[in-house]
Scaffold this motif. Structure first.
Motif, PDB file in Angstrom:
ATOM      1  N   ILE A  51       0.865  -1.178   0.000  1.00  0.00           N
ATOM      2  CA  ILE A  51       0.000   0.000   0.000  1.00  0.00           C
ATOM      3  C   ILE A  51       0.904   1.230   0.000  1.00  0.00           C
ATOM      4  CG2 ILE A  51      -1.776   1.277   1.251  1.00  0.00           C
ATOM      5  CD1 ILE A  51      -2.694  -1.335   2.459  1.00  0.00           C
ATOM      6  N   ILE A  52       0.709   2.096  -0.985  1.00  0.00           N
ATOM      7  CA  ILE A  52       1.532   3.303  -1.091  1.00  0.00           C
ATOM      8  C   ILE A  52       0.652   4.544  -0.977  1.00  0.00           C
ATOM      9  CG2 ILE A  52       3.267   2.146  -2.499  1.00  0.00           C
ATOM     10  CD1 ILE A  52       1.151   4.687  -4.244  1.00  0.00           C
ATOM     11  N   ILE A  53       1.294   5.663  -0.688  1.00  0.00           N
ATOM     12  CA  ILE A  53       0.607   6.950  -0.634  1.00  0.00           C
ATOM     13  C   ILE A  53       1.360   7.915  -1.545  1.00  0.00           C
ATOM     14  CG2 ILE A  53      -0.061   8.901   0.829  1.00  0.00           C
ATOM     15  CD1 ILE A  53      -0.235   6.969   3.175  1.00  0.00           C
ATOM     16  N   ASP A  54       0.640   8.575  -2.426  1.00  0.00           N
ATOM     17  CA  ASP A  54       1.241   9.530  -3.345  1.00  0.00           C
ATOM     18  C   ASP A  54       1.184  10.924  -2.722  1.00  0.00           C
ATOM     19  OD1 ASP A  54       2.105  11.102  -5.404  1.00  0.00           O
ATOM     20  OD2 ASP A  54       0.708  10.311  -6.903  1.00  0.00           O
ATOM     21  N   TYR A  78      -6.643   1.639  -7.290  1.00  0.00           N
ATOM     22  CA  TYR A  78      -5.331   2.029  -7.793  1.00  0.00           C
ATOM     23  C   TYR A  78      -4.801   3.313  -7.163  1.00  0.00           C
ATOM     24  CZ  TYR A  78      -4.653  -1.601 -11.265  1.00  0.00           C
ATOM     25  OH  TYR A  78      -4.434  -2.813 -11.881  1.00  0.00           O
ATOM     26  N   THR A  79      -5.568   3.928  -6.298  1.00  0.00           N
ATOM     27  CA  THR A  79      -5.063   5.099  -5.583  1.00  0.00           C
ATOM     28  C   THR A  79      -3.865   4.733  -4.717  1.00  0.00           C
ATOM     29  OG1 THR A  79      -7.272   6.069  -5.527  1.00  0.00           O
ATOM     30  CG2 THR A  79      -5.679   6.922  -3.944  1.00  0.00           C
ATOM     31  N   ASN A  80      -3.802   3.488  -4.253  1.00  0.00           N
ATOM     32  CA  ASN A  80      -2.706   3.042  -3.395  1.00  0.00           C
ATOM     33  C   ASN A  80      -1.918   1.913  -4.053  1.00  0.00           C
ATOM     34  OD1 ASN A  80      -5.284   3.513  -1.251  1.00  0.00           O
ATOM     35  ND2 ASN A  80      -3.419   4.685  -0.885  1.00  0.00           N
ATOM     36  N   PHE A  81      -1.723   2.028  -5.352  1.00  0.00           N
ATOM     37  CA  PHE A  81      -1.083   0.969  -6.130  1.00  0.00           C
ATOM     38  C   PHE A  81       0.207   1.492  -6.745  1.00  0.00           C
ATOM     39  CE2 PHE A  81      -0.482  -2.047  -9.542  1.00  0.00           C
ATOM     40  CZ  PHE A  81      -1.029  -3.234  -9.064  1.00  0.00           C
ATOM     41  N   VAL A  82       1.240   0.672  -6.759  1.00  0.00           N
ATOM     42  CA  VAL A  82       2.518   1.071  -7.341  1.00  0.00           C
ATOM     43  C   VAL A  82       2.394   1.132  -8.874  1.00  0.00           C
ATOM     44  CG1 VAL A  82       4.973   0.552  -7.529  1.00  0.00           C
ATOM     45  CG2 VAL A  82       3.728  -0.033  -5.440  1.00  0.00           C
ATOM     46  N   SER A  83       2.790   2.250  -9.455  1.00  0.00           N
ATOM     47  CA  SER A  83       2.755   2.459 -10.909  1.00  0.00           C
ATOM     48  C   SER A  83       1.352   2.253 -11.476  1.00  0.00           C
ATOM     49  CB  SER A  83       3.750   1.513 -11.615  1.00  0.00           C
ATOM     50  OG  SER A  83       5.066   1.794 -11.210  1.00  0.00           O
ATOM     51  N   SER A  84       0.390   2.974 -10.917  1.00  0.00           N
ATOM     52  CA  SER A  84      -0.999   2.843 -11.361  1.00  0.00           C
ATOM     53  C   SER A  84      -1.214   3.213 -12.832  1.00  0.00           C
ATOM     54  CB  SER A  84      -1.921   3.678 -10.467  1.00  0.00           C
ATOM     55  OG  SER A  84      -1.514   5.034 -10.446  1.00  0.00           O
ATOM     56  N   PRO A  85      -0.406   4.109 -13.452  1.00  0.00           N
ATOM     57  CA  PRO A  85      -0.608   4.364 -14.890  1.00  0.00           C
ATOM     58  C   PRO A  85      -0.395   3.119 -15.749  1.00  0.00           C
ATOM     59  CG  PRO A  85       0.741   6.094 -13.917  1.00  0.00           C
ATOM     60  CD  PRO A  85       0.616   5.014 -12.891  1.00  0.00           C
ATOM     61  N   GLU A  86       0.307   2.131 -15.210  1.00  0.00           N
ATOM     62  CA  GLU A  86       0.565   0.900 -15.951  1.00  0.00           C
ATOM     63  C   GLU A  86      -0.462  -0.178 -15.632  1.00  0.00           C
ATOM     64  OE1 GLU A  86       4.578  -0.194 -15.097  1.00  0.00           O
ATOM     65  OE2 GLU A  86       5.437   1.630 -15.971  1.00  0.00           O
ATOM     66  N   GLY A  87      -1.568   0.204 -14.995  1.00  0.00           N
ATOM     67  CA  GLY A  87      -2.538  -0.821 -14.635  1.00  0.00           C
ATOM     68  C   GLY A  87      -3.991  -0.411 -14.678  1.00  0.00           C
ATOM     69  N   TYR A  88      -4.283   0.891 -14.532  1.00  0.00           N
ATOM     70  CA  TYR A  88      -5.679   1.303 -14.375  1.00  0.00           C
ATOM     71  C   TYR A  88      -6.528   0.992 -15.608  1.00  0.00           C
ATOM     72  CZ  TYR A  88      -9.854   4.122 -14.196  1.00  0.00           C
ATOM     73  OH  TYR A  88     -11.173   4.513 -14.248  1.00  0.00           O
ATOM     74  N   PHE A  89      -6.201   1.587 -16.762  1.00  0.00           N
ATOM     75  CA  PHE A  89      -6.992   1.351 -17.975  1.00  0.00           C
ATOM     76  C   PHE A  89      -6.984  -0.125 -18.363  1.00  0.00           C
ATOM     77  CE2 PHE A  89      -5.933   5.937 -18.786  1.00  0.00           C
ATOM     78  CZ  PHE A  89      -7.243   6.399 -18.739  1.00  0.00           C
ATOM     79  N   HIS A  90      -5.865  -0.793 -18.120  1.00  0.00           N
ATOM     80  CA  HIS A  90      -5.704  -2.201 -18.472  1.00  0.00           C
ATOM     81  C   HIS A  90      -6.666  -3.078 -17.668  1.00  0.00           C
ATOM     82  CE1 HIS A  90      -2.135   0.303 -18.635  1.00  0.00           C
ATOM     83  NE2 HIS A  90      -1.651  -0.424 -19.614  1.00  0.00           N
ATOM     84  N   THR A  91      -6.767  -2.788 -16.375  1.00  0.00           N
ATOM     85  CA  THR A  91      -7.652  -3.579 -15.518  1.00  0.00           C
ATOM     86  C   THR A  91      -9.117  -3.297 -15.827  1.00  0.00           C
ATOM     87  OG1 THR A  91      -5.972  -3.680 -13.767  1.00  0.00           O
ATOM     88  CG2 THR A  91      -8.257  -4.073 -13.114  1.00  0.00           C
ATOM     89  N   VAL A  92      -9.441  -2.030 -16.109  1.00  0.00           N
ATOM     90  CA  VAL A  92     -10.835  -1.694 -16.445  1.00  0.00           C
ATOM     91  C   VAL A  92     -11.257  -2.400 -17.724  1.00  0.00           C
ATOM     92  CG1 VAL A  92     -12.420   0.143 -17.121  1.00  0.00           C
ATOM     93  CG2 VAL A  92     -10.803   0.541 -15.266  1.00  0.00           C
TER      94      VAL A  92
END
Length: 433
Positions: A233-236, A294-308
């Motif tokens: 769990i990360i915080i930006d 994905y708010t608390n996910f590492v490298s969310s730009p590499e996963g958000y659209f892909h998971t949706v």
């Protein structure tokens, strides 16, 4: 002779006198009640609407207009497989401190009057640089005449590994959707990206493709990545600070989600208007749920659209696993790609990709791309819309012609080779696999 009346019989008659009005009232009530009930569920013959509506949750033509998903369905039916003339692209070009000149160069290299463009210089850049970028856009006579280039007034702090980059991308998409209803694909580029084909080449090839195709490199997260990316769990800090800093790691870990599967891939995408509308509207709440995850996910730009996209039945079969970029990595690969130089030129061309990244500022290879691939000698990579004179080094794009006329060049053949591979049966089997 006095006549006597039986008091008991009179009282009995008096007790029964209410029966007639009672049944009359009951009959009138039933008549009015039935009239009201049938009146609600039957459209008036005059076509006038009632002051309120009964909304049926059954699947019917009458009720479809009440829900947001019906608008999405209409959009899909209208734009899906139809070939309504040439397509249009909507670009987001993003940068940070010191990137304003590179952003302008990339913008001019991918510019075409048919498209829409939005520039975002993040909050790390000083206000002076942001004002200079806006002034450069405003001063360009073509941008001013066509009015299809915008600079985001609200600057966001963007941390690549955190969710702030996704938040900024979604904001840019929202602005593009609001400002124009006439584009078909969304493309995100950074200041360190550069095209390898002209916009005439790209428009010509995409005119023959289904408007349903999403180009998004993806794979399901398995193995070590589940522990290193999904469970921490990360915080930006970019969510609440005004200065950029790296993401903060917490000591807690979380279990894997069971409501959806996790996918990862390249942060650089080319997405259909229908899909990004779904991400913004989120009428079944899945895009918002995944966004919060994905708010608390590492490298969310590499996963958000892909998971949706891979968890949505309506779109999962439209995902083509390619980011349309040539990118070179170290061996073994690290987090960031290596900078491309002159020695990579042939590899870029042979890749048949329409874009490449990343490039150092003002690297000589950019001049070579301009000269040999784009034919760019002035502001823009010229297309058929540029009908001015080349004489004495004049800018042919200073005179604007019909933007529906294209002049495809050598880049068209390379793109056609690429899509012949991407749309092959073997490649399509990889969709959200």
């Amino acid at each position: 002779m006095r006549k006597y009346v039986n008091s008991h019989s009179g009282r009995a008659f008096g007790d029964r006198i209410w029966i007639i009005p009672f049944f009359a009232s009951l009959l009138i009530f039933i008549t009015l009640f039935l009239t009201a009930i049938f009146g609600l569920f039957t459209s008036p013959s005059s076509g006038e609407q009632l002051p309120f509506d009964i909304i049926s949750f059954a699947k019917s033509e009458d009720s479809s207009g009440y829900f947001v998903e019906s608008d999405l369905k209409k959009s899909l039916e209208r734009n899906g497989d139809s070939k309504m003339g040439l397509p249009r692209f909507a670009y987001l070009i993003s940068g940070t401190k010191g990137d304003s000149h590179r952003m302008m160069r990339t913008l001019q290299a991918v510019y075409h009057p048919r498209n829409q463009y939005i520039l975002h210089l993040d909050l790390e850049a000083p206000p002076r640089e942001r004002l200079e970028l806006a002034a450069s856009v405003k001063a360009d006579p073509t941008f001013r005449e066509v009015d299809n280039v915008r600079v985001m007034a609200q600057s966001n702090l963007v941390t690549y590994k955190g969710p702030t980059m996704i938040a900024c991308t979604l904001q840019a998409i929202s602005i593009l959707l609001k400002e124009s209803s006439e584009w078909d694909w969304f493309i995100n580029l950074s200041a360190s990206d550069y095209p390898l084909v002209t916009q005439d080449d790209l428009l010509y090839v995409f005119a023959n493709l289904s408007r349903n195709l999403n180009f998004i490199e993806h794979t399901q997260i398995t193995g070590w990545k589940l522990n290193h990316r999904a469970k921490p769990i990360i915080i930006d800090p970019g969510l609440y600070l005004s200065k950029k800093s790296d993401i903060a790691w917490t000591t807690q870990r979380r279990s894997l989600p069971t409501a959806f599967k996790l996918f990862t891939g390249s942060a650089w995408v080319m997405l259909t208007r229908q899909f990004v509308e779904y991400c913004i509207w989120g009428w079944d709440n899945l895009p918002r749920t995944i966004l919060m995850y994905y708010t608390n996910f590492v490298s969310s730009p590499e996963g958000y659209f892909h998971t949706v996209i891979c968890n949505t039945d309506e779109f999962r079969h439209t995902a083509i696993s390619h980011d349309l970029h040539y990118i070179a990595w170290d061996t073994p690969p690290k987090q960031h790609p290596i900078s491309l130089t002159m020695k990579d030129f042939d590899k870029m061309v042979n890749s048949t990709a329409p874009f490449a990244r990343k490039f150092a500022k003002e690297d000589q290879v950019l001049d070579k791309i301009d000269k040999e691939l784009l034919g760019r000698t002035n502001r823009f990579a010229p297309g058929a819309w540029c009908i001015g004179s080349f004489k004495d080094g004049a800018d042919p794009c200073s005179v604007r012609g019909n933007d529906s006329v294209l002049s495809p060049g050598p880049g068209t053949k390379r793109l056609q080779e690429l899509f012949q591979t991407l749309l092959s049966e073997d490649f399509l089997k990889k969709q959200c696999a």
